[in-house]
Design a protein around this motif. Structure first.
Motif, PDB file in Angstrom:
ATOM      1  N   THR A  34       0.853  -1.194   0.000  1.00 30.07           N
ATOM      2  CA  THR A  34       0.000   0.000   0.000  1.00 30.07           C
ATOM      3  C   THR A  34       0.890   1.245   0.000  1.00 30.07           C
ATOM      4  N   ILE A  35       0.494   2.244  -0.795  1.00 34.12           N
ATOM      5  CA  ILE A  35       1.299   3.471  -0.860  1.00 34.12           C
ATOM      6  C   ILE A  35       0.459   4.649  -0.403  1.00 34.12           C
ATOM      7  N   LYS A  36       0.991   5.421   0.500  1.00 30.98           N
ATOM      8  CA  LYS A  36       0.291   6.629   0.936  1.00 30.98           C
ATOM      9  C   LYS A  36       1.091   7.838   0.460  1.00 30.98           C
ATOM     10  N   TYR A  37       0.414   8.723  -0.280  1.00 35.88           N
ATOM     11  CA  TYR A  37       1.089   9.913  -0.806  1.00 35.88           C
ATOM     12  C   TYR A  37       0.604  11.160  -0.086  1.00 35.88           C
ATOM     13  N   LEU A  38       1.517  12.092   0.119  1.00 28.51           N
ATOM     14  CA  LEU A  38       1.115  13.455   0.449  1.00 28.51           C
ATOM     15  C   LEU A  38       1.491  14.273  -0.779  1.00 28.51           C
ATOM     16  N   PHE A  39       0.465  14.744  -1.502  1.00 27.86           N
ATOM     17  CA  PHE A  39       0.711  15.508  -2.719  1.00 27.86           C
ATOM     18  C   PHE A  39       0.752  17.005  -2.401  1.00 27.86           C
ATOM     19  N   GLY A  40       1.738  17.692  -2.963  1.00 32.61           N
ATOM     20  CA  GLY A  40       1.802  19.150  -2.815  1.00 32.61           C
ATOM     21  C   GLY A  40       1.070  19.807  -3.970  1.00 32.61           C
ATOM     22  N   LEU A  41       0.243  20.799  -3.663  1.00 30.71           N
ATOM     23  CA  LEU A  41      -0.487  21.528  -4.704  1.00 30.71           C
ATOM     24  C   LEU A  41       0.287  22.798  -5.063  1.00 30.71           C
ATOM     25  N   SER A  42      -0.106  23.420  -6.195  1.00 27.67           N
ATOM     26  CA  SER A  42       0.696  24.558  -6.665  1.00 27.67           C
ATOM     27  C   SER A  42       0.647  25.759  -5.713  1.00 27.67           C
ATOM     28  N   ASP A  43      -0.352  25.838  -4.832  1.00 26.61           N
ATOM     29  CA  ASP A  43      -0.403  26.977  -3.897  1.00 26.61           C
ATOM     30  C   ASP A  43       0.216  26.650  -2.542  1.00 26.61           C
ATOM     31  N   VAL A  47      -2.579  17.490   0.010  1.00 31.46           N
ATOM     32  CA  VAL A  47      -3.671  16.520   0.213  1.00 31.46           C
ATOM     33  C   VAL A  47      -3.106  15.108   0.166  1.00 31.46           C
ATOM     34  N   GLU A  48      -3.916  14.160   0.615  1.00 31.57           N
ATOM     35  CA  GLU A  48      -3.460  12.770   0.661  1.00 31.57           C
ATOM     36  C   GLU A  48      -4.152  11.895  -0.378  1.00 31.57           C
ATOM     37  N   ALA A  49      -3.462  10.848  -0.783  1.00 36.40           N
ATOM     38  CA  ALA A  49      -4.085   9.807  -1.617  1.00 36.40           C
ATOM     39  C   ALA A  49      -3.420   8.481  -1.270  1.00 36.40           C
ATOM     40  N   VAL A  50      -4.137   7.400  -1.481  1.00 31.17           N
ATOM     41  CA  VAL A  50      -3.604   6.070  -1.123  1.00 31.17           C
ATOM     42  C   VAL A  50      -3.830   5.088  -2.268  1.00 31.17           C
ATOM     43  N   VAL A  51      -2.794   4.343  -2.614  1.00 32.52           N
ATOM     44  CA  VAL A  51      -2.942   3.262  -3.599  1.00 32.52           C
ATOM     45  C   VAL A  51      -3.004   1.948  -2.836  1.00 32.52           C
ATOM     46  N   MET A  52      -4.093   1.200  -3.050  1.00 30.64           N
ATOM     47  CA  MET A  52      -4.226  -0.109  -2.401  1.00 30.64           C
ATOM     48  C   MET A  52      -4.141  -1.187  -3.476  1.00 30.64           C
TER      49      MET A  52
END
Ligand code: SAH
Length: 310
Positions: A34-43, A47-52
């Motif tokens: 399982t991968i948990k991402y913290l994505f940086g936005l341009s401002d 936010v978070e997203a998870v690949v299961m």
């Protein structure tokens, strides 16, 4: 771009920007990938997203807002309130970035990350249109689940669109007394109103509803709660997903014993309600919804103040 004039490139640069997400943090489970991402936005927000990873393919869980204003008491995403909505392209970027990073297509998508999808309704609808477009990601909405804490007006609007997606309802309590304490939205739309909308949704679309029920020790996990829940759902084509609550430090809620969880499940099944207990993926990188973002932002803030991150 080298195939346009320098003058045009400058004009474009002044008026437009190309957005894109950056991977600010990435945690990979050694147990199940399982991968948990913290994505940086341009401002500068994140936010978070998870690949299961499942046998049938990869499922991606994405965020729909920066923060959340629904105020559910057990949820980390809402602790610092709502910051802003994600645009349709930012939601698409979560999909593209996860696919690019893993090198694998996703086969299903759940809107269950940070935010309330029906509180960012127009952007979410536009995103779903782009996501399912044959010229784009071309993902059938049959492979998409949208989870809501229960904005009933929007559920009716969504129903009329017959998008074919699975509607997941965060119910988490069998009555107004408990739901009113843990989920502020219950003041606006109570349990009866919400369940009526669910029945109407099924009659209109033929799509079975999925209910989320996070079991919190001593709050909503008693045998009486199971019986009350079963009585409400009797005869409704639905599925109940039992989730051992993810403890959030600031909230103090705890999950009950496995024995308690199985007892709750058994009581529902004995009354003819389909249930599953959510399989815990990535338990070694376990962070409840919204916790990774919260921890990172708190660390950033303390570094700015000159403190060491804890
Ligand atoms: N706002 C939407 C989707 C985001 S939350 C909604 O409310 O459905 C995704 C799911 O995780 C929801 O069912 C939510 O209630 C649940 N959730 C939030 N915090 C949790 C926690 N600490 N433990 C278990 N489930 C949690």
């Amino acid at each position: 771009m080298t195939d346009i004039s320098a003058q045009l490139a400058e004009k474009l640069g002044q008026r437009f920007y190309i957005s894109g997400l950056t991977i600010r943090r990435k945690l990979v489970s050694k147990l199940d990938g399982t991968i948990k991402y913290l994505f940086g936005l341009s401002d500068g927000n994140s936010v978070e997203a998870v690949v299961m990873r499942y046998k049938y393919g990869n499922s991606l869980c994405i965020s729909t807002q920066v923060g959340c204003r629904m105020g559910c008491k057990f949820c980390a995403s809402t602790l610092a309130g709502w910051v802003r909505n994600l645009s349709p392209s930012e939601m698409l970027d979560e999909v593209y970035t996860a696919e690019e990073d893993t090198g694998e297509k996703i086969s299903s998508l759940v809107l269950m990350g940070i935010g309330e999808p029906l509180d960012n309704y127009d952007n979410v609808l536009h995103f779903l249109e782009l996501l399912s477009s044959p010229e784009g990601e071309n993902l059938s909405l049959r492979h998409v689940s949208l989870s809501t804490c229960g904005l009933v007006d929007r559920i009716y609007d969504l129903m009329k669109r017959r998008l074919g997606l699975t509607l997941s309802i965060s119910l988490h309590a069998p009555n107004d007394q408990i739901r009113g304490q843990t989920m502020p939205i219950n003041q606006k739309y109570n349990v009866e109103t919400l369940l009526k909308a669910c029945r109407d949704y099924f009659s209109y679309t033929g799509r079975r509803i999925s209910f989320e029920y996070a079991l919190i020790e001593g709050v909503n996990d008693s045998p009486q709660c199971a019986e009350e829940l079963a009585a409400h759902l009797k005869g409704m084509p639905c599925h109940v997903n039992l989730i051992p609550v993810n403890p959030v430090r600031e909230r103090g809620y705890r999950r009950g014993s496995r024995q308690n969880i199985f007892r709750f499940q058994k009581l529902l099944e004995q009354r003819g309600i389909n249930t599953t207990i959510r399989r815990e993926l990535g338990s070694d990188i376990n962070a409840a919804c919204g916790q990774l973002r919260r921890e990172t932002e708190q660390n950033d803030a303390s570094q700015k103040r000159g403190n060491l991150p804890c």
